[in-house]
Design a protein around this motif. Structure first.
Motif, mmCIF file in Angstrom:
data_model
loop_
_atom_site.group_PDB
_atom_site.id
_atom_site.type_symbol
_atom_site.label_atom_id
_atom_site.label_comp_id
_atom_site.label_asym_id
_atom_site.label_seq_id
_atom_site.Cartn_x
_atom_site.Cartn_y
_atom_site.Cartn_z
ATOM 1 N N MET A 233 0.811 -1.202 0.000
ATOM 2 C CA MET A 233 0.000 0.000 0.000
ATOM 3 C C MET A 233 0.856 1.270 0.000
ATOM 4 S SD MET A 233 -3.083 -0.902 -0.316
ATOM 5 C CE MET A 233 -3.954 0.593 -0.039
ATOM 6 N N LYS A 234 2.125 1.153 0.407
ATOM 7 C CA LYS A 234 2.992 2.323 0.436
ATOM 8 C C LYS A 234 3.155 2.934 -0.952
ATOM 9 C CE LYS A 234 5.772 1.144 4.447
ATOM 10 N NZ LYS A 234 7.118 0.874 4.941
ATOM 11 N N ARG A 235 3.042 2.119 -1.980
ATOM 12 C CA ARG A 235 3.191 2.620 -3.345
ATOM 13 C C ARG A 235 2.079 3.590 -3.730
ATOM 14 N NH1 ARG A 235 7.036 -0.458 -6.112
ATOM 15 N NH2 ARG A 235 7.510 -2.416 -5.075
ATOM 16 N N PHE A 236 0.957 3.529 -3.055
ATOM 17 C CA PHE A 236 -0.170 4.410 -3.361
ATOM 18 C C PHE A 236 -0.271 5.610 -2.432
ATOM 19 C CE2 PHE A 236 -1.467 0.140 -4.777
ATOM 20 C CZ PHE A 236 -1.595 0.401 -6.125
ATOM 21 N N ASN A 237 0.647 5.727 -1.490
ATOM 22 C CA ASN A 237 0.595 6.798 -0.503
ATOM 23 C C ASN A 237 1.189 8.085 -1.075
ATOM 24 O OD1 ASN A 237 0.513 8.449 1.699
ATOM 25 N ND2 ASN A 237 2.007 7.294 2.895
ATOM 26 N N VAL A 238 0.343 8.871 -1.748
ATOM 27 C CA VAL A 238 0.807 10.141 -2.322
ATOM 28 C C VAL A 238 0.932 11.218 -1.251
ATOM 29 C CG1 VAL A 238 -0.081 9.657 -4.623
ATOM 30 C CG2 VAL A 238 -1.542 10.827 -2.961
ATOM 31 N N PHE A 239 0.343 10.978 -0.090
ATOM 32 C CA PHE A 239 0.438 11.962 0.986
ATOM 33 C C PHE A 239 1.879 12.111 1.466
ATOM 34 C CE2 PHE A 239 -4.027 10.614 1.256
ATOM 35 C CZ PHE A 239 -4.602 11.843 1.018
ATOM 36 N N ALA A 240 2.675 11.055 1.334
ATOM 37 C CA ALA A 240 4.084 11.137 1.733
ATOM 38 C C ALA A 240 4.801 12.220 0.928
ATOM 39 C CB ALA A 240 4.766 9.783 1.541
ATOM 40 N N LEU A 241 4.516 12.315 -0.371
ATOM 41 C CA LEU A 241 5.109 13.360 -1.204
ATOM 42 C C LEU A 241 4.678 14.737 -0.724
ATOM 43 C CD1 LEU A 241 6.411 14.723 -3.700
ATOM 44 C CD2 LEU A 241 4.331 14.128 -4.958
ATOM 45 N N LEU A 242 3.383 14.908 -0.492
ATOM 46 C CA LEU A 242 2.886 16.211 -0.066
ATOM 47 C C LEU A 242 3.435 16.608 1.304
ATOM 48 C CD1 LEU A 242 -0.805 15.916 -1.309
ATOM 49 C CD2 LEU A 242 1.103 17.119 -2.405
ATOM 50 N N ILE A 243 3.593 15.646 2.195
ATOM 51 C CA ILE A 243 4.160 15.929 3.518
ATOM 52 C C ILE A 243 5.636 16.315 3.392
ATOM 53 C CG2 ILE A 243 4.811 14.872 5.723
ATOM 54 C CD1 ILE A 243 2.103 13.312 5.503
#
Length: 189
Positions: free
Chosen positions: A1-11
């Motif tokens: 699921m980490k591959r879909f975590n776009v919030f990491a980029l925004l953070i």
């Protein structure tokens, strides 16, 4: 699921928003980013705004997403040539600007793509000839305001990157003039 975590980029991009001279968090910029989308969505909802069509917006946002992701690839490629630990203060400053520019460009591309996808779903759900509902228009307004802010930040980051890497003649002249004046002042013993 980490591959879909776009919030990491925004953070990561959000954490990189710092004053260039002090390296402290740029609080006002961060507040604007946090408040802009909810405030504009609320204004849109309170005013009862309704989009009449979204087809042109979908195409424009899709194009914007592609352009910014391409620009990210260029800045990333240039950043790789800087190395992990730049050897001078100027190279360090340019490397930092490249890092922030790359994250901002990638975030802009991401948000424009999400906005285009959201509007495509809204378009598919809206009967032909009908206006988009007030709630969906408010959500689209909030998301689009973020895209606009990130667009402005991206352009400004690229501008700052350019003038830090290649200071314009008026800045160089001002710096040289300042150094000459300080050398000419008599010292008091």
């Amino acid at each position: 699921m980490k591959r879909f975590n776009v919030f990491a980029l925004l953070i990561d991009q959000y954490r990189y928003i710092r004053n260039t001279s002090s390296k402290r968090a740029a609080v006002m910029t961060r507040l604007i980013l946090i408040c802009c989308a909810p405030v504009l969505a609320w204004v849109s909802w309170a005013q009862g705004w309704q989009l009449q069509s979204v087809g042109e917006l979908i195409g424009a946002l899709g194009l914007l997403a592609g352009v910014f992701i391409s620009a990210y690839a260029i800045v990333f490629g240039l950043r790789v040539t800087q190395g992990r630990r730049p050897t001078s203060n100027l190279k360090l400053k340019v490397a930092h600007s490249m890092d922030e520019a790359a994250l901002t460009l990638l975030s802009t591309g991401l948000l424009a793509g999400i906005d285009a996808g959201f509007l495509a779903v809204v378009s598919a759900m809206t009967p032909e000839g009908s206006s988009v509902g007030v709630g969906m228009t408010a959500a689209a307004s909030g998301l689009s305001s973020l895209v606009g802010l990130y667009f402005l930040m991206s352009v400004r980051r690229l501008h700052m990157l350019y003038v830090e890497a290649f200071p314009p003649y008026w800045r160089v002249r001002a710096m040289v003039g300042h150094e000459e004046q300080s050398e000419q002042k008599p010292s008091h013993h």
